[in-house]
Write a protein that holds these residues in place. Structure first.
Motif, PDB file in Angstrom:
ATOM      1  N   LYS A  98      50.184  46.151  18.454  1.00  0.00           N
ATOM      2  CA  LYS A  98      48.806  46.515  18.796  1.00  0.00           C
ATOM      3  C   LYS A  98      48.023  46.884  17.528  1.00  0.00           C
ATOM      4  CE  LYS A  98      45.414  46.903  21.095  1.00  0.00           C
ATOM      5  NZ  LYS A  98      44.741  45.670  21.350  1.00  0.00           N
ATOM      6  N   ARG A  99      48.697  47.465  16.574  1.00  0.00           N
ATOM      7  CA  ARG A  99      48.029  47.869  15.327  1.00  0.00           C
ATOM      8  C   ARG A  99      47.882  46.729  14.326  1.00  0.00           C
ATOM      9  NH1 ARG A  99      50.879  53.766  14.069  1.00  0.00           N
ATOM     10  NH2 ARG A  99      49.685  54.960  15.610  1.00  0.00           N
ATOM     11  N   ASN A 100      48.519  45.600  14.591  1.00  0.00           N
ATOM     12  CA  ASN A 100      48.443  44.454  13.679  1.00  0.00           C
ATOM     13  C   ASN A 100      46.999  43.916  13.709  1.00  0.00           C
ATOM     14  OD1 ASN A 100      48.532  41.981  12.407  1.00  0.00           O
ATOM     15  ND2 ASN A 100      50.350  41.236  13.491  1.00  0.00           N
ATOM     16  N   PRO A 101      46.279  43.979  12.593  1.00  0.00           N
ATOM     17  CA  PRO A 101      44.874  43.549  12.601  1.00  0.00           C
ATOM     18  C   PRO A 101      44.688  42.072  12.940  1.00  0.00           C
ATOM     19  CG  PRO A 101      45.640  43.978  10.345  1.00  0.00           C
ATOM     20  CD  PRO A 101      46.722  44.445  11.262  1.00  0.00           C
ATOM     21  N   TYR A 102      45.780  41.305  12.799  1.00  0.00           N
ATOM     22  CA  TYR A 102      45.695  39.872  13.095  1.00  0.00           C
ATOM     23  C   TYR A 102      45.738  39.599  14.605  1.00  0.00           C
ATOM     24  CZ  TYR A 102      46.675  34.871  12.775  1.00  0.00           C
ATOM     25  OH  TYR A 102      46.607  33.505  12.900  1.00  0.00           O
ATOM     26  N   VAL A 103      46.325  40.516  15.365  1.00  0.00           N
ATOM     27  CA  VAL A 103      46.461  40.300  16.813  1.00  0.00           C
ATOM     28  C   VAL A 103      45.234  40.870  17.521  1.00  0.00           C
ATOM     29  CG1 VAL A 103      47.819  40.887  18.874  1.00  0.00           C
ATOM     30  CG2 VAL A 103      48.986  40.284  16.741  1.00  0.00           C
ATOM     31  N   VAL A 125      47.270  43.534  24.602  1.00  0.00           N
ATOM     32  CA  VAL A 125      48.719  43.738  24.586  1.00  0.00           C
ATOM     33  C   VAL A 125      49.047  44.798  25.634  1.00  0.00           C
ATOM     34  CG1 VAL A 125      50.698  44.519  23.219  1.00  0.00           C
ATOM     35  CG2 VAL A 125      48.920  43.115  22.140  1.00  0.00           C
ATOM     36  N   PHE A 126      49.894  44.427  26.589  1.00  0.00           N
ATOM     37  CA  PHE A 126      50.281  45.333  27.665  1.00  0.00           C
ATOM     38  C   PHE A 126      51.722  45.789  27.469  1.00  0.00           C
ATOM     39  CE2 PHE A 126      47.294  42.219  29.707  1.00  0.00           C
ATOM     40  CZ  PHE A 126      46.207  43.087  29.786  1.00  0.00           C
ATOM     41  N   GLY A 127      51.982  47.055  27.748  1.00  0.00           N
ATOM     42  CA  GLY A 127      53.328  47.599  27.651  1.00  0.00           C
ATOM     43  C   GLY A 127      54.011  47.606  29.003  1.00  0.00           C
ATOM     44  N   ASN A 128      55.326  47.383  28.992  1.00  0.00           N
ATOM     45  CA  ASN A 128      56.109  47.335  30.227  1.00  0.00           C
ATOM     46  C   ASN A 128      57.488  47.930  29.958  1.00  0.00           C
ATOM     47  OD1 ASN A 128      58.092  44.855  31.771  1.00  0.00           O
ATOM     48  ND2 ASN A 128      56.997  46.375  32.928  1.00  0.00           N
ATOM     49  N   GLY A 129      58.022  48.634  30.955  1.00  0.00           N
ATOM     50  CA  GLY A 129      59.369  49.198  30.834  1.00  0.00           C
ATOM     51  C   GLY A 129      59.383  50.698  31.029  1.00  0.00           C
ATOM     52  N   TYR A 141      51.077  54.923  22.504  1.00  0.00           N
ATOM     53  CA  TYR A 141      51.406  53.556  22.075  1.00  0.00           C
ATOM     54  C   TYR A 141      50.197  52.624  22.000  1.00  0.00           C
ATOM     55  CZ  TYR A 141      56.096  55.318  22.569  1.00  0.00           C
ATOM     56  OH  TYR A 141      57.234  56.080  22.434  1.00  0.00           O
ATOM     57  N   GLU A 142      49.032  53.128  22.347  1.00  0.00           N
ATOM     58  CA  GLU A 142      47.753  52.440  22.087  1.00  0.00           C
ATOM     59  C   GLU A 142      47.623  51.081  22.777  1.00  0.00           C
ATOM     60  OE1 GLU A 142      47.521  52.417  17.770  1.00  0.00           O
ATOM     61  OE2 GLU A 142      48.174  54.510  17.705  1.00  0.00           O
ATOM     62  N   VAL A 143      48.371  50.867  23.858  1.00  0.00           N
ATOM     63  CA  VAL A 143      48.326  49.580  24.564  1.00  0.00           C
ATOM     64  C   VAL A 143      46.998  49.421  25.305  1.00  0.00           C
ATOM     65  CG1 VAL A 143      50.813  49.243  24.822  1.00  0.00           C
ATOM     66  CG2 VAL A 143      49.587  50.662  26.494  1.00  0.00           C
TER      67      VAL A 143
END
Length: 331
Positions: free
Chosen positions: A193-198, A202-206, A221-223
């Protein structure tokens, strides 16, 4: 800011229902939708099954207007088959197509599908590109951190799949070798999520099975949103409880016994409507213990519910539960 997948607006912080084999069918999706889930997926569908026109695979394409937005999830090991399956799934008119690169179970992963593709990123990229080119719908992906602790390659996966056109990525915070054991690790999800290229959602699961986890992990986790799977089985109220907390900062009381019975009855009714009486009753048996989890001295009722084959008899047992446990306001 609203989260968008293509032109699908999911609101500020969407809650998604995970695609789960033998669970995420239309009857279960119905009760989750009633409780405020923002987006849902079909059970995963075999690309080979769709191409062969297998009845079980075709039936999983059933979607209903009230379920929108909804994604059809496909899996497979052959790129051409996945391309063709995407074309077939597109005709069922979902809102998006999702590719399963996360299923860890043997008869999927050991046949080169699901999480197995985490061992061959080049093939995963080619397959994803083929699916993206086969449909006008947004394509999303669900995957894991990697095959095992030595190959946590989801950071690379996120960049490369975004490059070939996916519109969102859901990451389950375990490797394939972990299956569902141990704790999910969301720290790598945060790194992505912190990757400036992405720049896709982005969804978190688990492991999200409570209001506290959803609230804490949203911040930590900033999702862009959270996908819930096992935490919703027998407890579709998890969506409304999390949403209520996000909106008000207050906890919503859990469902009463009467509510549990009513939602369980609705689930049963929808199951029968969709699959016919015999199959509908049989397939509902796996859900009873989850709906009434935590209720003391419930075993006898459960044994009766899973042995009955007649709708009116099941209804009378459910009515008995409602009456006998009336004093237990919330479990």
């Amino acid at each position: 800011m609203s989260v968008k997948i293509g032109n699908i607006n999911l609101g500020e912080f969407p809650l998604l229902l995970a695609p789960m084999e033998d669970v995420s069918d239309p009857p279960f999706r119905y009760v989750c939708k009633q409780n405020g889930v923002d987006m849902m997926y079909t059970e995963f569908i075999s690309s080979e099954g769709l191409i062969r026109d297998a009845a079980k695979s075709r039936q999983k394409l059933d979607i209903f207007e009230y379920e929108r937005p909804i994604g059809i999830q496909i899996f497979g090991s052959n790129i051409d088959s996945m391309r063709e399956a995407a074309e077939i799934a597109t005709k069922a008119n979902p809102d998006l197509i999702d590719i399963n690169y996360g299923c860890p179970v043997k008869n999927v992963a050991c046949k080169g599908a699901g999480a197995s593709l985490l061992q061959n990123i080049d093939k995963m990229v080619q397959m994803t590109k083929a699916v993206v080119e086969a449909t006008h719908l947004p394509v999303t992906v669900k995957t894991r951190l990697g095959w095992d602790d030595h190959t946590k390659n989801v950071y690379e996966v996120a960049e490369r799949l975004q490059d070939v056109g996916i519109k969102a990525l859901t990451i389950h915070g375990r490797t394939r070798s972990q299956m569902y054991k141990g704790n999910a690790d969301w720290s790598l999800i945060r790194d992505i999520k912190r990757n400036p290229y992405v720049n896709i959602p982005v969804f978190g699961n688990g492991d999200v099975d409570s209001v506290e986890k959803a609230a804490n992990w949203r911040l930590e986790y900033e999702v862009d949103g959270i996908m819930i799977g096992r935490g919703a089985i027998g407890y579709p109220w998890i969506f409304r409880e999390i949403k209520h907390f996000f909106k008000t900062g207050e906890y919503l009381a859990g469902p009463t016994i009467a509510e549990r019975v009513d939602v369980c009855s609705t689930h049963l009714q929808k199951s029968i409507e969709w699959k016919g009486e015999k199959t509908g009753i049989f397939e509902m048996r796996r859900h009873y213990s989850n709906y009434f989890k935590g209720i003391p001295n419930f075993k006898d009722y459960r044994m009766r519910l899973v042995s009955l084959e007649n709708v009116s008899e099941i209804a009378s047992v459910l009515a008995e539960i409602k009456e006998n446990f009336f004093e237990t306001a919330h479990v």
